[in-house]
Design a protein around this motif. Structure first.
Motif, PDB file in Angstrom:
ATOM      1  N   GLY A 323       0.814  -1.201   0.000  1.00  0.00           N
ATOM      2  CA  GLY A 323       0.000   0.000   0.000  1.00  0.00           C
ATOM      3  C   GLY A 323       0.846   1.250   0.000  1.00  0.00           C
ATOM      4  O   GLY A 323       2.080   1.196  -0.111  1.00  0.00           O
ATOM      5  N   THR A 348      -3.689   3.608   1.962  1.00  0.00           N
ATOM      6  CA  THR A 348      -4.455   2.478   1.425  1.00  0.00           C
ATOM      7  C   THR A 348      -3.674   1.198   1.637  1.00  0.00           C
ATOM      8  O   THR A 348      -2.492   1.117   1.287  1.00  0.00           O
ATOM      9  CB  THR A 348      -4.733   2.652  -0.073  1.00  0.00           C
ATOM     10  N   ASP A 357      -9.808  -3.377  -0.457  1.00  0.00           N
ATOM     11  CA  ASP A 357      -8.772  -2.513   0.105  1.00  0.00           C
ATOM     12  C   ASP A 357      -9.271  -1.880   1.399  1.00  0.00           C
ATOM     13  O   ASP A 357     -10.474  -1.661   1.579  1.00  0.00           O
ATOM     14  CB  ASP A 357      -8.393  -1.397  -0.870  1.00  0.00           C
ATOM     15  N   ASP A 359      -9.021   1.566   3.452  1.00  0.00           N
ATOM     16  CA  ASP A 359      -8.652   2.970   3.269  1.00  0.00           C
ATOM     17  C   ASP A 359      -8.650   3.688   4.613  1.00  0.00           C
ATOM     18  O   ASP A 359      -9.568   3.526   5.430  1.00  0.00           O
ATOM     19  CB  ASP A 359      -9.622   3.665   2.317  1.00  0.00           C
TER      20      ASP A 359
END
Length: 406
Positions: A323, A348, A357, A359
């Motif tokens: 990320g 992320t 994902d 966030d």
């Protein structure tokens, strides 16, 4: 006030005993030339988590530290650091306070007791001291150990150093993971860590390179980890630039597989009139395979080691796979001795396979009042939003801190 008076007396006695010779001497003579520094710190924090079942809790923390350095002779000096840190929290399961965790009388701890010798251009430090590694925490829970550190300035362009710690309190992740087909490993009882450092002044840029080797003994064999770190700083047209890269890989003798991990980050800051602007971007990669478990470029998983981009709640240590993260901030004086700052950050954590994902966004505001050079008060408030795709959570974190240094 009474506790601090007792603390100061204990520290003075400890330093006097450490600095004096084998033959007992006058107390006044024993403490001559002793340089004393330290801090008194108090924090009041509140943290609330708001999702399907909101909860909050308060944290009280106070800490005292006294460090004394005494000249033994023309070559050797001695350093002793003593202090205590107490953290109390109320009920973490509801919004109501609880008296389950009450104020106590913490024990006095010696976190540093070492000698420094300057021999032929080499500074040699031996004894119990902070581990000078970029891979461990330096802020809230400083890692210490018994070891030897050597530092030598070769010339104006090159400084080299080496550190080896045979006994330390690094809380390592190595050896604590349960995997299919493996029994749970026990915590390491024997951890040795070595770090080699070279600092190069290359004119417009300064470059720092480090290599770390950590050997962890645990049930079933052991784990060996290799860490690499490079940092370059420069000032270009009034913009301070800071680029860092850290990587770590590990192998275990008992067949456990460990993920290779790395963090790369770039920071920049500049002044525009009274305003200081800063920005940072980072990319984390923890190569998790089908037969690998999570590791980190911070040996103990701390998220404020030098190898991480950290705001307050948000850090690249939160990235479990791959990320990226970035932050932007500004600070400026708003009154006499008062500075305000605001930081916004986003990260992320890439999902594995079909996983969503995760966030993160954090907004942090802080107001600092510097009443004098040795006394500050600051208040900060942060909101961290975590979106996993199925849950959306806001974590609100506030702090008031009073700090006296001497």
């Amino acid at each position: 006030m009474t506790k601090f008076a007792k603390m100061s007396m204990v520290a003075a006695v400890a330093v006097a005993g450490f600095a004096s010779t084998a033959s007992a001497g006058n107390l006044e003579d024993a403490i001559k030339g002793v340089q004393v520094s330290g801090y008194v710190d108090y924090r009041l924090e509140n943290k609330s988590v708001e999702n399907n079942s909101a909860k909050s809790f308060n944290v009280n923390e106070y800490a005292v530290n006294v460090t004394a350095n005494s000249k033994v002779n023309d070559v050797v000096s001695a350093t002793v650091s003593v202090g205590f840190d107490e953290v109390t929290t109320d009920n973490t399961n509801s919004n109501e306070s609880s008296a389950a965790n009450q104020d106590a009388n913490p024990s006095l701890n010696v976190d540093k007791a070492y000698f420094t010798a300057n021999i032929g251009g080499v500074a040699l430090m031996a004894g119990k001291q902070a581990i000078p590694s970029v891979f461990v925490d330096k802020v809230d829970t400083v890692k210490t150990g018994a070891g030897v550190v050597a530092l030598s300035k070769i010339n104006d362009s090159l400084t080299v150093a080496a550190a080896h710690f045979m006994n330390n309190n690094i809380k390592t992740v190595f050896g604590t993971t349960t995997m299919t087909g493996h029994t749970a490993e026990v915590l390491a009882t024997d951890t040795k860590t070595t770090e080699l450092v070279a600092v190069i002044n290359a004119g417009i840029a300064n470059v720092e390179a480090r290599y770390n080797m950590t050997d962890v003994a645990h049930l079933g064999g052991g784990t060996e980890a290799d860490g690499y770190y490079v940092k370059a700083t420069a000032n270009v047209a009034g913009i301070a630039l800071d680029a860092r890269y850290a990587a770590m890989s590990a192998d275990s003798a008992d067949g456990l597989k460990w993920a290779d991990s790395s963090v790369a980050q770039l920071r920049a800051s500049t002044n525009v009139g009274p305003v200081t602007l800063n920005a940072a971007v980072a990319k984390a990669d923890k190569s998790l395979g089908s037969n690998a478990v999570k590791t980190d470029v911070a040996l103990d998983g701390d998220n404020d080691a030098d190898t991480h981009l950290k705001v307050w709640q948000l850090s690249t240590a939160a990235i479990t796979n791959k990320g990226n993260a970035y932050s932007v901030g500004a600070s400026m004086p708003v009154a006499q001795n008062v500075t305000a700052s605001l930081t916004y950050a986003q990260a992320t954590d890439d999902g594995v396979g079909a996983a969503h994902d995760t966030d993160y966004t954090e907004t942090l505001a802080q107001l600092t009042y510097k009443m004098s050079n040795n006394f500050t008060v600051h208040g900060r408030y942060s909101v961290l939003n975590t979106d996993t795709g199925t849950t959306d959570t806001d974590t609100k974190y506030s702090r008031i801190q009073v700090r006296y240094t001497f």
